[in-house]
Motif scaffolding. Structure first.
Motif, PDB file in Angstrom:
ATOM      1  N   MET A 188       0.839  -1.206   0.000  1.00 33.84           N
ATOM      2  CA  MET A 188       0.000   0.000   0.000  1.00 33.84           C
ATOM      3  C   MET A 188       0.869   1.249   0.000  1.00 33.84           C
ATOM      4  SD  MET A 188      -3.039  -1.130   2.633  1.00 33.84           S
ATOM      5  CE  MET A 188      -3.734   0.510   2.643  1.00 33.84           C
ATOM      6  N   ALA A 189       1.978   1.206   0.772  1.00 37.76           N
ATOM      7  CA  ALA A 189       2.849   2.379   0.879  1.00 37.76           C
ATOM      8  C   ALA A 189       3.535   2.691  -0.451  1.00 37.76           C
ATOM      9  CB  ALA A 189       3.900   2.144   1.960  1.00 37.76           C
ATOM     10  N   ASN A 190       3.820   1.661  -1.238  1.00 40.09           N
ATOM     11  CA  ASN A 190       4.524   1.864  -2.501  1.00 40.09           C
ATOM     12  C   ASN A 190       3.589   2.073  -3.687  1.00 40.09           C
ATOM     13  OD1 ASN A 190       7.627   1.476  -2.220  1.00 40.09           O
ATOM     14  ND2 ASN A 190       6.734  -0.082  -0.883  1.00 40.09           N
ATOM     15  N   SER A 191       2.298   1.843  -3.487  1.00 44.58           N
ATOM     16  CA  SER A 191       1.339   2.097  -4.575  1.00 44.58           C
ATOM     17  C   SER A 191       1.214   3.601  -4.793  1.00 44.58           C
ATOM     18  CB  SER A 191      -0.027   1.514  -4.236  1.00 44.58           C
ATOM     19  OG  SER A 191       0.034   0.118  -4.193  1.00 44.58           O
ATOM     20  N   ASN A 192       1.044   4.025  -6.027  1.00 45.10           N
ATOM     21  CA  ASN A 192       0.867   5.437  -6.356  1.00 45.10           C
ATOM     22  C   ASN A 192      -0.039   5.571  -7.572  1.00 45.10           C
ATOM     23  OD1 ASN A 192       2.604   5.057  -8.688  1.00 45.10           O
ATOM     24  ND2 ASN A 192       4.292   4.999  -7.228  1.00 45.10           N
ATOM     25  N   VAL A 193      -0.164   6.804  -8.031  1.00 45.24           N
ATOM     26  CA  VAL A 193      -1.070   7.061  -9.159  1.00 45.24           C
ATOM     27  C   VAL A 193      -0.582   6.326 -10.404  1.00 45.24           C
ATOM     28  CG1 VAL A 193      -2.005   8.865 -10.661  1.00 45.24           C
ATOM     29  CG2 VAL A 193      -1.707   9.304  -8.220  1.00 45.24           C
ATOM     30  N   LYS A 194       0.719   6.258 -10.601  1.00 45.02           N
ATOM     31  CA  LYS A 194       1.290   5.638 -11.797  1.00 45.02           C
ATOM     32  C   LYS A 194       1.292   4.103 -11.713  1.00 45.02           C
ATOM     33  CE  LYS A 194       5.574   5.395 -14.444  1.00 45.02           C
ATOM     34  NZ  LYS A 194       6.986   5.788 -14.519  1.00 45.02           N
ATOM     35  N   THR A 195       1.542   3.566 -10.519  1.00 49.14           N
ATOM     36  CA  THR A 195       1.710   2.112 -10.385  1.00 49.14           C
ATOM     37  C   THR A 195       0.780   1.569  -9.308  1.00 49.14           C
ATOM     38  OG1 THR A 195       4.043   2.341 -10.964  1.00 49.14           O
ATOM     39  CG2 THR A 195       3.372   0.244  -9.999  1.00 49.14           C
ATOM     40  N   ALA A 248      11.223  -0.802 -13.857  1.00 45.02           N
ATOM     41  CA  ALA A 248      10.307  -1.493 -14.769  1.00 45.02           C
ATOM     42  C   ALA A 248       9.380  -0.553 -15.531  1.00 45.02           C
ATOM     43  CB  ALA A 248       9.470  -2.517 -13.993  1.00 45.02           C
ATOM     44  N   ASN A 249       9.076   0.630 -14.930  1.00 47.92           N
ATOM     45  CA  ASN A 249       8.114   1.550 -15.570  1.00 47.92           C
ATOM     46  C   ASN A 249       6.793   0.824 -15.785  1.00 47.92           C
ATOM     47  OD1 ASN A 249       7.217   3.975 -16.597  1.00 47.92           O
ATOM     48  ND2 ASN A 249       7.919   3.549 -18.681  1.00 47.92           N
ATOM     49  N   ASP A 268       5.311  -8.031 -12.969  1.00 50.60           N
ATOM     50  CA  ASP A 268       4.940  -6.675 -13.404  1.00 50.60           C
ATOM     51  C   ASP A 268       4.768  -6.669 -14.920  1.00 50.60           C
ATOM     52  OD1 ASP A 268       7.386  -5.713 -14.918  1.00 50.60           O
ATOM     53  OD2 ASP A 268       8.332  -6.220 -12.996  1.00 50.60           O
ATOM     54  N   ASN A 269       4.103  -5.628 -15.423  1.00 45.93           N
ATOM     55  CA  ASN A 269       3.863  -5.508 -16.862  1.00 45.93           C
ATOM     56  C   ASN A 269       4.741  -4.424 -17.472  1.00 45.93           C
ATOM     57  OD1 ASN A 269       2.689  -3.283 -15.748  1.00 45.93           O
ATOM     58  ND2 ASN A 269       0.747  -3.412 -16.883  1.00 45.93           N
ATOM     59  N   GLY A 270       5.946  -4.282 -16.914  1.00 47.98           N
ATOM     60  CA  GLY A 270       6.845  -3.208 -17.340  1.00 47.98           C
ATOM     61  C   GLY A 270       7.627  -3.518 -18.605  1.00 47.98           C
ATOM     62  N   ILE A 271       8.757  -2.817 -18.746  1.00 47.71           N
ATOM     63  CA  ILE A 271       9.521  -2.862 -20.003  1.00 47.71           C
ATOM     64  C   ILE A 271      10.410  -4.096 -20.101  1.00 47.71           C
ATOM     65  CG2 ILE A 271       9.519  -0.359 -20.277  1.00 47.71           C
ATOM     66  CD1 ILE A 271      12.339  -0.336 -19.087  1.00 47.71           C
TER      67      ILE A 271
END
Length: 667
Positions: A547-554, A590-591, A612-615
């Motif tokens: 939860m702490a690492n979740s943000n608008v982007k990820t 990972a973006n 993850d679904n990153g690069i």
């Protein structure tokens, strides 16, 4: 001459067929001509000689005697420089004895070839020896020593053929054993050998002019045996395998035996109309190929179906045909008995009695002939044994006097020599055993020391790696304290010094700076040791981390699929640090827009999955990164496994298995 060559062909292809009929499916001449071209164009005399020997047999198969002799002559001309080919030629030339009618010479040459080829350990030598032993066994079978033939196949020919890696040959030998068992009504045992034969022929990939025919014949014989065992489902599967190939070759003489097996398959299940159709097809095929053996085999089960259907006219016609075309008295005896049954069913009792009487006369005659031959044989054996006894007695009496003088002297000398020899052997064995025990004991000690050294080295390596990881972690925390919290507190100090001046911050603004500093302090504290992990559980700590690492982007999704977990805190801390490092890597490089963290446990194994679904990234080029090293060291500490899959622009998946001991789980 034609009869002689038919006899030769029987031995040449005895491993491939249970009859004297040469089976055909497709055009074998194309394959043989290709081998002939290779033989013509090669510059190696050894290869040319070996291929010429093989071609002599292949041309014999298609009944081209002139070509066969031509290649045999060429092979013998080129063999002289090569010991193996000289020894192999004994087998290839052995058929000349049969051509002259010298069966004893043929047998002796087979035994000589086997003895000569024993010293070679190549696949071709093993292949030839297996064929030689098979042919020698057939000679024993022709002498009514079928048991000896079977022992030769099972104990010698088959093990040697397996070394040759010629699966078609191995299959043919297993099939030969099965046919012997079938002839002796050992159907269940025959089934075991036929299954082996089918397995080997289906594994055979080496090109051969007889491979397809061998496979089809194996299927057909196996199906026939399965029908007799009433394993109809298995028999149908094998028949379908054969038909899938045979339907493309309606002119092949393999159809003669296929339709026999198919016919009895239907007949045994009382599907008489289907059985008669199969027998009719088989009879037409056998007549076309002038295959009298197959024709007689088909006519008798067709008769049995007609008899069961009470079509006594056609049943009688079949038996009369069989009587007319069967040269064997034993078979005629059975046909007379069956004719007696047919005429009895037709209420023609005179003819029923006539054929019953003929059956009895032949049966009694056969028994009487057999009895007389046994008496004659026993008498001959008795006379021979008596004469041998007399000769032996005379010889022993003459030799006894001469030997008696020497025996006493030799006995004492031998006894002394044997005693000394026995003493030396016992002494040698005792010393050898003693030294062997010492050597074994020392080896065991050395082995244990090596294991201990390796274990200590592994522990040291893991400890060093963990220390290195902790040192990196300390540097990161120091950097966070200096760059983050230190900067904030320094700024706050400056503003407090300016208190009361014109440009000083208000109390509210100072309070905001204090809140930010406290928040930064909590973040650093959380990274050092999360409070939820100490007070609550691993699940709550990981959920807070996500939860702490979740943000608008990820967006980070967390799944904890464990009902109850009783891991000690040091294990939970390692697991927490592994997932924390994986999340840091994913967020930093990972973006990705979505990250999945999943934890599960099965008995003594703890599973971690982070996707993850990153690069994505190149796994082979990133194995030396410090973050990945820290993860691998922690996984190694728990005797775990780490697997990383990453595809460019399709994301990264990390799978981890950690070992947890039972006593820890139960604690």
């Amino acid at each position: 001459m034609k009869k002689i060559y038919q006899f030769l062909l029987f031995f040449l292809f005895s491993t491939l067929s249970h009859s004297q009929v040469i089976l055909s499916l497709d055009d074998d001449r194309v394959y043989i001509d290709s081998i002939a071209r290779i033989t013509k164009n090669t510059h190696s005399d050894s290869i040319k000689s070996l291929y010429s020997f093989r071609l002599s047999k292949l041309y014999l198969m298609i009944q081209d005697a002139n070509k066969s002799k031509e290649y045999l002559k060429e092979a013998n001309r080129l063999k002289t420089k090569f010991p193996f080919l000289k020894d192999a030629s004994i087998y290839y030339n052995s058929y000349s004895f049969l051509e002259k009618g010298d069966v004893d010479g043929f047998e002796k040459s087979l035994l000589e070839a086997n003895a000569k080829l024993k010293k070679y350990n190549n696949t071709e030598a093993y292949r030839l020896r297996a064929i030689v032993l098979q042919n020698y066994g057939i000679m024993q079978q022709r002498k009514n020593n079928e048991k000896g033939y079977m022992k030769l196949l099972v104990n010698e020919a088959i093990p040697i053929a397996k070394k040759s890696q010629d699966y078609e040959l191995v299959s043919g030998l297993y099939k030969a054993v099965a046919i012997i068992l079938m002839n002796n009504n050992e159907r269940q045992k025959a089934s075991e050998y036929l299954n082996e034969a089918q397995d080997y022929i289906e594994k055979a990939t080496k090109r051969s002019p007889t491979l397809v025919e061998s496979k089809m014949e194996t299927y057909i014989i196996n199906a026939e045996n399965l029908v007799e065992l009433k394993h109809f489902y298995d028999a149908k599967k094998v028949l379908d395998k054969a038909y899938s190939k045979l339907e493309k070759f309606p002119e092949s003489n393999l159809n003669d035996s296929y339709f026999y097996s198919e016919g009895i398959y239907y007949a045994k299940q009382n599907k008489f109309s289907e059985a008669l159709k199969s027998f009719e097809k088989g009879i037409k095929s056998a007549e076309k190929h002038q295959n009298l053996i197959a024709l007689n085999r088909l006519k008798f089960p067709e008769y049995e179906v007609y008899f069961k259907l009470k079509n006594y006219g056609k049943a009688k016609d079949n038996l009369e045909y069989l009587l007319k075309n069967t040269p064997f008295v034993v078979d005629k005896k059975n046909y007379y008995n069956e004719l007696s049954k047919v005429y009895n069913a037709l209420k023609d009792y005179d003819k029923a009695y006539f054929y019953s009487n003929k059956y009895s006369v032949i049966n009694d005659s056969l028994n009487d002939t057999k009895f007389k031959s046994e008496i004659v044989e026993l008498e001959a054996k008795y006379k021979k044994a008596e004469n041998e006894k007399k000769i032996t007695l005379l010889q022993s009496q003459n030799e006894k006097a001469a030997l008696l003088v020497n025996n006493n002297r030799l006995n004492s000398v031998l006894f002394a020599v044997l005693s000394i020899l026995l003493f030396l052997i016992v002494l040698f064995l005792w010393i050898l055993n003693k030294n062997q025990k010492k050597l074994s004991f020392q080896k065991e000690i050395n082995h244990q020391q090596e294991l201990t050294a390796l274990e200590n080295q592994q522990k040291l390596s893991v400890s060093n790696a963990l220390v290195e990881g902790e040192e990196v972690e300390r540097r990161r925390i120091a950097r966070d304290l200096h760059d983050g919290l230190g900067s904030m507190l320094s700024g706050l100090k400056i503003h407090l010094k300016l208190a009361g001046k014109e440009n000083a911050l208000s109390t509210a603004e100072v309070g905001v700076l204090l809140d930010d500093s406290i928040r930064e302090l909590r973040n650093i504290s959380q990274n050092l040791m999360p409070e939820s992990l100490l007070k609550l559980s691993l699940e709550y700590a990981l959920r807070d981390l996500c939860m702490a690492n979740s943000n608008v982007k990820t967006s980070i999704e967390f799944q904890y699929l464990i009902k109850e977990s009783h891991l000690p805190k040091n294990y939970e801390i390692v697991i927490y640090r592994i997932i924390q490092e994986l999340l840091n890597n994913a967020l930093k490089y990972a973006n990705a827009s979505q990250i999945l963290v999943s934890c599960s446990q099965n008995k003594e194994t703890f599973f971690i999955t982070v996707e993850d679904n990153g690069i994505g990234f190149n796994v082979s080029e990133s194995k030396s990164g410090m973050g990945l090293k820290n993860i691998k060291n922690r996984v190694g500490f728990l005797n775990g496994k780490l697997e990383i899959e990453s595809v460019e622009n399709k994301g990264t998946s990390v799978y981890i298995e950690l070992k947890v001991k039972n006593e820890i789980l139960n604690g």
